[in-house]
Design a protein around this motif. Sequence first.
Motif, PDB file in Angstrom:
ATOM      1  N   VAL A 149      16.267  14.535  17.145  1.00  0.00           N
ATOM      2  CA  VAL A 149      15.782  15.014  15.859  1.00  0.00           C
ATOM      3  C   VAL A 149      14.780  13.973  15.387  1.00  0.00           C
ATOM      4  CG1 VAL A 149      16.395  15.478  13.460  1.00  0.00           C
ATOM      5  CG2 VAL A 149      17.930  16.205  15.287  1.00  0.00           C
ATOM      6  N   PRO A 150      13.531  14.365  15.099  1.00  0.00           N
ATOM      7  CA  PRO A 150      12.553  13.371  14.653  1.00  0.00           C
ATOM      8  C   PRO A 150      12.987  12.728  13.337  1.00  0.00           C
ATOM      9  CG  PRO A 150      11.516  15.508  15.056  1.00  0.00           C
ATOM     10  CD  PRO A 150      12.985  15.703  15.158  1.00  0.00           C
ATOM     11  N   VAL A 151      12.877  11.408  13.271  1.00  0.00           N
ATOM     12  CA  VAL A 151      13.304  10.653  12.100  1.00  0.00           C
ATOM     13  C   VAL A 151      12.197   9.693  11.689  1.00  0.00           C
ATOM     14  CG1 VAL A 151      14.972   8.967  11.238  1.00  0.00           C
ATOM     15  CG2 VAL A 151      15.726  10.767  12.782  1.00  0.00           C
ATOM     16  N   VAL A 152      11.978   9.574  10.401  1.00  0.00           N
ATOM     17  CA  VAL A 152      11.021   8.616   9.850  1.00  0.00           C
ATOM     18  C   VAL A 152      11.715   7.921   8.692  1.00  0.00           C
ATOM     19  CG1 VAL A 152       8.820   8.344   8.642  1.00  0.00           C
ATOM     20  CG2 VAL A 152       9.026  10.024  10.468  1.00  0.00           C
ATOM     21  N   ALA A 153      11.600   6.621   8.613  1.00  0.00           N
ATOM     22  CA  ALA A 153      12.107   5.873   7.461  1.00  0.00           C
ATOM     23  C   ALA A 153      10.931   5.544   6.555  1.00  0.00           C
ATOM     24  CB  ALA A 153      12.784   4.584   7.913  1.00  0.00           C
ATOM     25  N   VAL A 154      11.178   5.553   5.261  1.00  0.00           N
ATOM     26  CA  VAL A 154      10.146   5.207   4.291  1.00  0.00           C
ATOM     27  C   VAL A 154      10.695   4.098   3.422  1.00  0.00           C
ATOM     28  CG1 VAL A 154       8.701   6.023   2.399  1.00  0.00           C
ATOM     29  CG2 VAL A 154       9.281   7.577   4.286  1.00  0.00           C
ATOM     30  N   GLY A 155       9.935   3.019   3.302  1.00  0.00           N
ATOM     31  CA  GLY A 155      10.337   1.912   2.455  1.00  0.00           C
ATOM     32  C   GLY A 155       9.289   1.656   1.393  1.00  0.00           C
TER      33      GLY A 155
ATOM     34  N   ASP B 133       5.525   3.001   1.440  1.00  0.00           N
ATOM     35  CA  ASP B 133       5.129   3.825   0.294  1.00  0.00           C
ATOM     36  C   ASP B 133       5.208   2.938  -0.943  1.00  0.00           C
ATOM     37  OD1 ASP B 133       4.547   5.925  -1.452  1.00  0.00           O
ATOM     38  OD2 ASP B 133       6.597   6.686  -1.444  1.00  0.00           O
ATOM     39  N   GLU B 134       4.313   1.946  -0.997  1.00  0.00           N
ATOM     40  CA  GLU B 134       4.366   0.945  -2.062  1.00  0.00           C
ATOM     41  C   GLU B 134       4.228   1.546  -3.450  1.00  0.00           C
ATOM     42  OE1 GLU B 134       2.271  -2.828  -1.378  1.00  0.00           O
ATOM     43  OE2 GLU B 134       1.846  -2.038   0.629  1.00  0.00           O
ATOM     44  N   ASP B 135       3.485   2.628  -3.590  1.00  0.00           N
ATOM     45  CA  ASP B 135       3.312   3.262  -4.892  1.00  0.00           C
ATOM     46  C   ASP B 135       4.459   4.199  -5.251  1.00  0.00           C
ATOM     47  OD1 ASP B 135       0.872   1.981  -5.216  1.00  0.00           O
ATOM     48  OD2 ASP B 135      -0.224   3.614  -4.251  1.00  0.00           O
ATOM     49  N   ARG B 136       5.381   4.411  -4.322  1.00  0.00           N
ATOM     50  CA  ARG B 136       6.574   5.241  -4.509  1.00  0.00           C
ATOM     51  C   ARG B 136       6.247   6.695  -4.847  1.00  0.00           C
ATOM     52  NH1 ARG B 136      11.172   1.245  -6.399  1.00  0.00           N
ATOM     53  NH2 ARG B 136      10.168  -0.663  -5.755  1.00  0.00           N
TER      54      ARG B 136
ATOM     55  N   LEU C  42       6.163   9.290  -2.655  1.00  0.00           N
ATOM     56  CA  LEU C  42       7.138  10.149  -1.983  1.00  0.00           C
ATOM     57  C   LEU C  42       8.495  10.053  -2.677  1.00  0.00           C
ATOM     58  CD1 LEU C  42       7.919  12.069   0.268  1.00  0.00           C
ATOM     59  CD2 LEU C  42       8.348  10.074   1.721  1.00  0.00           C
ATOM     60  N   TYR C  43       8.880   8.857  -3.011  1.00  0.00           N
ATOM     61  CA  TYR C  43      10.127   8.599  -3.731  1.00  0.00           C
ATOM     62  C   TYR C  43      10.201   9.486  -4.971  1.00  0.00           C
ATOM     63  CZ  TYR C  43      13.671   5.202  -5.489  1.00  0.00           C
ATOM     64  OH  TYR C  43      14.789   4.577  -5.934  1.00  0.00           O
ATOM     65  N   ALA C  44       9.148   9.510  -5.765  1.00  0.00           N
ATOM     66  CA  ALA C  44       9.110  10.307  -6.989  1.00  0.00           C
ATOM     67  C   ALA C  44       9.120  11.803  -6.676  1.00  0.00           C
ATOM     68  CB  ALA C  44       7.876   9.951  -7.814  1.00  0.00           C
ATOM     69  N   ARG C  45       8.368  12.216  -5.670  1.00  0.00           N
ATOM     70  CA  ARG C  45       8.291  13.640  -5.335  1.00  0.00           C
ATOM     71  C   ARG C  45       9.623  14.190  -4.856  1.00  0.00           C
ATOM     72  NH1 ARG C  45       2.730  15.875  -3.328  1.00  0.00           N
ATOM     73  NH2 ARG C  45       4.056  17.674  -3.525  1.00  0.00           N
ATOM     74  N   LEU C  46      10.439  13.333  -4.236  1.00  0.00           N
ATOM     75  CA  LEU C  46      11.754  13.760  -3.769  1.00  0.00           C
ATOM     76  C   LEU C  46      12.820  13.652  -4.868  1.00  0.00           C
ATOM     77  CD1 LEU C  46      11.765  12.259  -0.176  1.00  0.00           C
ATOM     78  CD2 LEU C  46      11.695  14.685  -0.810  1.00  0.00           C
ATOM     79  N   GLY C  47      12.421  13.192  -6.057  1.00  0.00           N
ATOM     80  CA  GLY C  47      13.367  13.086  -7.162  1.00  0.00           C
ATOM     81  C   GLY C  47      14.327  11.930  -7.041  1.00  0.00           C
TER      82      GLY C  47
END
Length: 139
Positions: free
Chosen positions: A9-15, A38-41, A43-48
């Motif tokens: 299963v393809p996996v990507v980590a985001v920090g 993702d220094e500006d966060r 993706l973090y914000a878009r995922l809630g």
Amino acid sequence: MASAAGDAVPVVAVGFDRADHLGPLADHLGWSAPFLADEDRRLYARLGMRRAPWWRVFSPRTLAFYRRAVRGEPVPEPDDPAPVDVFQMGGDAVVVGGVAVRRWLPRTPVDRVAPEVVVAAARGERSDGEAGGAYTESM
């Protein structure tokens, strides 16, 4: 990441640290999949995904640690002295075709869904191991 059946299963980590900090972290964890910064966060914000309230981060155990440090008692030194966002809660998500179809939001910074649950969701299966602390939602 491989499932129990052995299929990938393809996996990507985001920090959210700088890329030069994520490389050593990936090495330390033995992480061989892509690790994106993702220094500006965004993706973090878009995922809630959110930050923890102070009372979840500074638990009695954490406060005892700081109390020992202030008293001059020996406390373990962090492996990486770089500053970290201790309020970052993180989370897990399954993304299909660029759209998040499932996400797990932790209740505490250490509350995580089991990897096999994420793999099962990525494969379109339901896992019996879903019982756990993390809040889950289909999108």
